[in-house]
Design a protein around this motif. Structure first.
Motif, PDB file in Angstrom:
ATOM      1  N   VAL A 133     -18.120 -13.954  52.052  1.00 60.79           N
ATOM      2  CA  VAL A 133     -17.160 -12.899  52.476  1.00 60.79           C
ATOM      3  C   VAL A 133     -15.778 -13.387  52.808  1.00 60.79           C
ATOM      4  O   VAL A 133     -15.488 -14.557  52.560  1.00 60.79           O
ATOM      5  N   PRO A 134     -14.745 -12.769  52.563  1.00 58.02           N
ATOM      6  CA  PRO A 134     -13.243 -13.084  52.451  1.00 58.02           C
ATOM      7  C   PRO A 134     -12.924 -13.664  53.993  1.00 58.02           C
ATOM      8  O   PRO A 134     -13.507 -13.625  55.000  1.00 58.02           O
ATOM      9  N   ARG A 135     -12.207 -14.791  53.702  1.00 58.00           N
ATOM     10  CA  ARG A 135     -11.782 -15.447  55.031  1.00 58.00           C
ATOM     11  C   ARG A 135     -10.534 -14.639  55.530  1.00 58.00           C
ATOM     12  O   ARG A 135      -9.549 -14.968  55.810  1.00 58.00           O
ATOM     13  N   ASP A 136     -11.004 -13.545  56.182  1.00 57.24           N
ATOM     14  CA  ASP A 136      -9.865 -12.787  56.611  1.00 57.24           C
ATOM     15  C   ASP A 136     -10.212 -12.311  58.125  1.00 57.24           C
ATOM     16  O   ASP A 136      -9.360 -11.495  58.863  1.00 57.24           O
ATOM     17  N   GLY A 137     -11.212 -13.027  58.920  1.00 57.09           N
ATOM     18  CA  GLY A 137     -11.435 -12.863  60.087  1.00 57.09           C
ATOM     19  C   GLY A 137     -11.940 -11.478  60.725  1.00 57.09           C
ATOM     20  O   GLY A 137     -12.069 -11.366  61.926  1.00 57.09           O
ATOM     21  N   SER A 138     -12.294 -10.603  59.708  1.00 56.45           N
ATOM     22  CA  SER A 138     -13.043  -9.478  60.333  1.00 56.45           C
ATOM     23  C   SER A 138     -14.264  -8.853  59.416  1.00 56.45           C
ATOM     24  O   SER A 138     -15.006  -8.141  59.841  1.00 56.45           O
ATOM     25  N   THR A 139     -14.087  -9.303  58.091  1.00 63.37           N
ATOM     26  CA  THR A 139     -15.398  -9.179  57.059  1.00 63.37           C
ATOM     27  C   THR A 139     -16.629  -9.622  57.877  1.00 63.37           C
ATOM     28  O   THR A 139     -16.588 -10.930  57.999  1.00 63.37           O
ATOM     29  N   ILE A 140     -17.827  -9.116  58.265  1.00 63.84           N
ATOM     30  CA  ILE A 140     -18.891  -9.639  58.966  1.00 63.84           C
ATOM     31  C   ILE A 140     -20.064 -10.042  57.627  1.00 63.84           C
ATOM     32  O   ILE A 140     -20.222  -9.383  56.937  1.00 63.84           O
ATOM     33  N   GLY A 141     -20.564 -11.168  57.934  1.00 65.82           N
ATOM     34  CA  GLY A 141     -21.456 -11.616  56.979  1.00 65.82           C
ATOM     35  C   GLY A 141     -22.579 -12.455  58.053  1.00 65.82           C
ATOM     36  O   GLY A 141     -22.366 -12.872  58.968  1.00 65.82           O
ATOM     37  N   GLU A 142     -23.554 -13.098  57.234  1.00 63.14           N
ATOM     38  CA  GLU A 142     -24.747 -13.851  57.771  1.00 63.14           C
ATOM     39  C   GLU A 142     -24.428 -15.328  57.536  1.00 63.14           C
ATOM     40  O   GLU A 142     -24.006 -15.577  56.617  1.00 63.14           O
ATOM     41  N   ILE A 143     -24.495 -16.184  58.539  1.00 62.07           N
ATOM     42  CA  ILE A 143     -24.128 -17.643  58.407  1.00 62.07           C
ATOM     43  C   ILE A 143     -25.528 -17.955  57.724  1.00 62.07           C
ATOM     44  O   ILE A 143     -26.692 -18.002  58.405  1.00 62.07           O
ATOM     45  N   ILE A 144     -25.225 -18.682  56.642  1.00 62.22           N
ATOM     46  CA  ILE A 144     -26.309 -19.528  56.127  1.00 62.22           C
ATOM     47  C   ILE A 144     -25.749 -21.169  55.848  1.00 62.22           C
ATOM     48  O   ILE A 144     -24.516 -21.603  55.757  1.00 62.22           O
ATOM     49  N   VAL A 145     -26.596 -22.269  56.075  1.00 60.86           N
ATOM     50  CA  VAL A 145     -26.301 -23.409  56.067  1.00 60.86           C
ATOM     51  C   VAL A 145     -27.274 -24.226  55.089  1.00 60.86           C
ATOM     52  O   VAL A 145     -28.433 -24.163  55.038  1.00 60.86           O
ATOM     53  N   ARG A 146     -26.829 -25.464  54.861  1.00 61.07           N
ATOM     54  CA  ARG A 146     -27.568 -26.500  54.088  1.00 61.07           C
ATOM     55  C   ARG A 146     -27.053 -27.782  54.713  1.00 61.07           C
ATOM     56  O   ARG A 146     -25.894 -28.155  54.953  1.00 61.07           O
ATOM     57  N   GLY A 147     -28.013 -28.846  54.738  1.00 59.05           N
ATOM     58  CA  GLY A 147     -27.659 -30.216  55.247  1.00 59.05           C
ATOM     59  C   GLY A 147     -28.716 -30.962  55.359  1.00 59.05           C
ATOM     60  O   GLY A 147     -29.950 -30.409  55.675  1.00 59.05           O
ATOM     61  N   ASP A 148     -28.664 -32.335  55.724  1.00 60.34           N
ATOM     62  CA  ASP A 148     -29.511 -33.164  56.157  1.00 60.34           C
ATOM     63  C   ASP A 148     -30.335 -32.859  57.465  1.00 60.34           C
ATOM     64  O   ASP A 148     -31.165 -33.289  57.897  1.00 60.34           O
ATOM     65  N   ASN A 149     -29.526 -31.822  58.029  1.00 57.63           N
ATOM     66  CA  ASN A 149     -29.973 -31.475  59.465  1.00 57.63           C
ATOM     67  C   ASN A 149     -30.945 -30.499  59.478  1.00 57.63           C
ATOM     68  O   ASN A 149     -31.325 -30.020  60.721  1.00 57.63           O
ATOM     69  N   VAL A 150     -31.044 -29.749  58.462  1.00 61.38           N
ATOM     70  CA  VAL A 150     -32.006 -28.511  58.455  1.00 61.38           C
ATOM     71  C   VAL A 150     -33.501 -28.863  58.345  1.00 61.38           C
ATOM     72  O   VAL A 150     -33.648 -29.892  58.045  1.00 61.38           O
ATOM     73  N   MET A 151     -34.068 -28.184  59.394  1.00 58.74           N
ATOM     74  CA  MET A 151     -35.331 -28.403  59.680  1.00 58.74           C
ATOM     75  C   MET A 151     -36.263 -28.404  58.419  1.00 58.74           C
ATOM     76  O   MET A 151     -36.103 -28.163  57.349  1.00 58.74           O
ATOM     77  N   LYS A 152     -37.708 -29.307  58.558  1.00 57.41           N
ATOM     78  CA  LYS A 152     -38.484 -29.438  57.566  1.00 57.41           C
ATOM     79  C   LYS A 152     -39.368 -27.764  57.343  1.00 57.41           C
ATOM     80  O   LYS A 152     -39.438 -27.535  56.357  1.00 57.41           O
TER      81      LYS A 152
END
Length: 525
Positions: free
Chosen positions: A363-382
């Protein structure tokens, strides 16, 4: 060279560099890191001496005690899986979790003997019950925890995992399917999160961490590993009680802690709070629920410390964002600074966080457009224990989909604006609305129901049930509340019940919770 990322390395460093330093304080107990290592060695040997399988799940049902310190590391070094249990559940819920996890050992505080005895006839796999802080005076109890540990040798016999991606901890979290889901966290997850936490919070060996929030939740438990890695001190608060918390901060020279907004509200309401010496307290991480800029400012003024927001999930071990103020914003107006500090925060090192639209585009970095948080990293569950379909649904194209809806501004600060999942956060505890609805549907008079969160001055949110009764049914509000109390933990029970002839629905027949929220969940209703 590739060395397995495992919490065993965390304790090893602390013992090597700070052998005589106080590691844990729990009432009259004050143990150095060398003493903690000896206890952990005994835990390892004690667990290995039991007739349980390799990788067996070991459940712990306890307050914030020194036992968590030695069990978290003992599980990592013995090749077993620790499964912490929420102390606020009902017998039926314990039976479900213990059976689903196939726990073979349960270590429990004496206060929970009655509820475990109620759950016991339904248990399939548990071979050993060990009681803590109480006598072994029931035939079904194997022995006392202290006898189990103190009777084992303190010789080091440490397990190094063949694969750092082996499951280490199994946490149960509220899910939209009703029954709690087991979240599988690995040695690698725990180790990587410890490093991210150290960097994000700038932890060092002068840290005196106050374990106020429950250690069965990752919201506080993840500081077990990060504070230990830096050789800091752990101070246990067995139960949250505002005056003893303030007294402990004063007596033990606490420097940092994690609390949910409800806890902070209780602290600030203590008469004579200004009489406590809280000068050692440097910062409090506030998580579990949002806090307004006005309340955050009030906290900082009363406690004399910094406010730091934190966001994460059990599935992410948990830390994802921290609300530190960027140095490029240091000259901003005070009101602007507070708005930044009370946002969900900036992604922590080691985490790749995005906010995406329905097509997976940022989403645009405008502080108003809503989207879903998605993440990746070594901390994400099995993954979710025994739930491959749910795991596949949650982790797609290399990212974990959190279900949390947010905006992102030009500075990269995330702000959660809603939860896609119907989770109610009451006093920092997650309540799955579907779980409560499933119980209500067991009542013979209930035709249809929906449970939503409504504002509550004390707990932030509490569950409210909207119910349509069957024809000629006569169940009243208190009847349904009492029915739920028989099957749910008290904090999950609806505080109020509203009766309707029919619940609003979509064209496809789905109940329109959004309409119910607009009608009943507005402040002041």
């Amino acid at each position: 060279m590739q060395v397995p990322m495992t919490p065993g390395r965390i304790l090893k460093r602390a013992v090597k560099l700070y052998p005589d330093k106080t590691a844990v304080v729990d009432g009259d107990i004050r143990w150095s890191y060398s003493e903690v290592q000896n206890r952990v060695n005994q835990v390892v040997n004690a667990l290995r001496g039991l007739n349980i399988s390799d990788g067996a799940r070991v459940a712990v049902l306890d307050y914030n005690t020194y036992r968590y310190m030695e069990l978290y590391f003992g599980a990592a070094l013995s090749g077993h899986v620790l499964s912490p249990l929420n102390i606020r559940l009902a017998a039926e819920e314990y039976a479900y979790i213990l059976n689903n996890a196939e726990n073979e050992v349960v270590i429990f505080h004496a206060d929970f003997i009655t509820v475990l005895d109620q759950a016991r006839p339904r248990l399939n796999k548990v071979k050993n019950f060990f009681i803590a802080d109480g006598p072994c005076d029931e035939e079904w109890i194997t022995g006392t925890y202290e006898d189990l540990v103190s009777g084992a040798p303190a010789d080091p016999d440490h397990h190094e995992p063949d694969d750092e991606n082996n499951m280490l901890n199994l946490y149960y979290t509220s899910g939209t399917t009703g029954n709690p889901k087991g979240v599988m966290l690995t040695h690698r997850n725990i180790y990587a999160n410890a490093l991210s936490t150290i960097i994000a919070f700038k932890l060092d060996d002068a840290t005196v961490w106050h374990h106020i929030a429950p250690l069965f939740h990752l919201a506080d438990a993840f500081f077990i590993w990060s504070v230990t890695y830096q050789g800091g001190c752990h101070v246990m608060q067995r139960l949250f009680d505002p005056k003893p918390v303030l007294q402990t901060i004063q007596n033990e020279h606490i420097t940092a802690a994690m609390m949910v907004p409800t806890m902070i509200n209780f602290l600030l309401a203590v008469p004579g709070i200004d009489g406590y010496d809280l000068s050692s307290l440097q910062w409090v991480m506030v998580g579990g629920a949002p806090m307004s800029p006005a309340n955050a400012q009030r906290m900082m003024e009363k406690l004399g410390c910094r406010y730091i927001s934190g966001y994460g999930l059990t599935e992410t071990t948990p830390l994802l964002t921290v609300g530190n103020l960027k140095d490029t914003l240091a000259d901003s107006e005070d009101a602007d600074k507070m708005n930044y500090l009370t946002r969900t925060g900036l992604e922590v090192p080691g985490v790749d966080l995005r906010v995406v639209d329905q097509n997976g585009a940022d989403v645009p970095r405008d502080g108003s457009t809503i989207g879903e948080i998605i993440v990746r990293g070594d901390n994400v569950m099995k993954g979710y224990w025994k739930l491959p379909a749910e795991t596949e649904q949650a982790i797609k194209d290399g990212y974990f989909y959190t279900g949390d809806l947010a905006t992102v501004d030009a500075e990269g600060y995330i702000l959660i604006v809603d939860r896609a999942k119907d989770i109610i956060i009451s006093g920092g505890e997650n309540i799955a609305s579907v779980e409560v609805e499933n119980v209500l549907y067991q009542h013979p008079d209930v035709l249809e129901c929906a449970v939503i969160a409504v504002p509550d001055e004390q707990w932030g949110e509490v569950p409210m049930a909207m119910v349509a009764l069957r024809q000629n049914a006569e169940a009243g509000e208190q009847d349904l509340i009492d029915f739920c109390r028989q099957k749910l933990a008290r904090f999950k029970v609806p505080k109020t019940v509203k009766f309707m002839t029919e619940l609003p629905k979509t064209g496809s027949g789905k109940i329109l919770k959004i309409k119910l929220r607009k009608q009943y969940a507005a402040p002041g209703d």
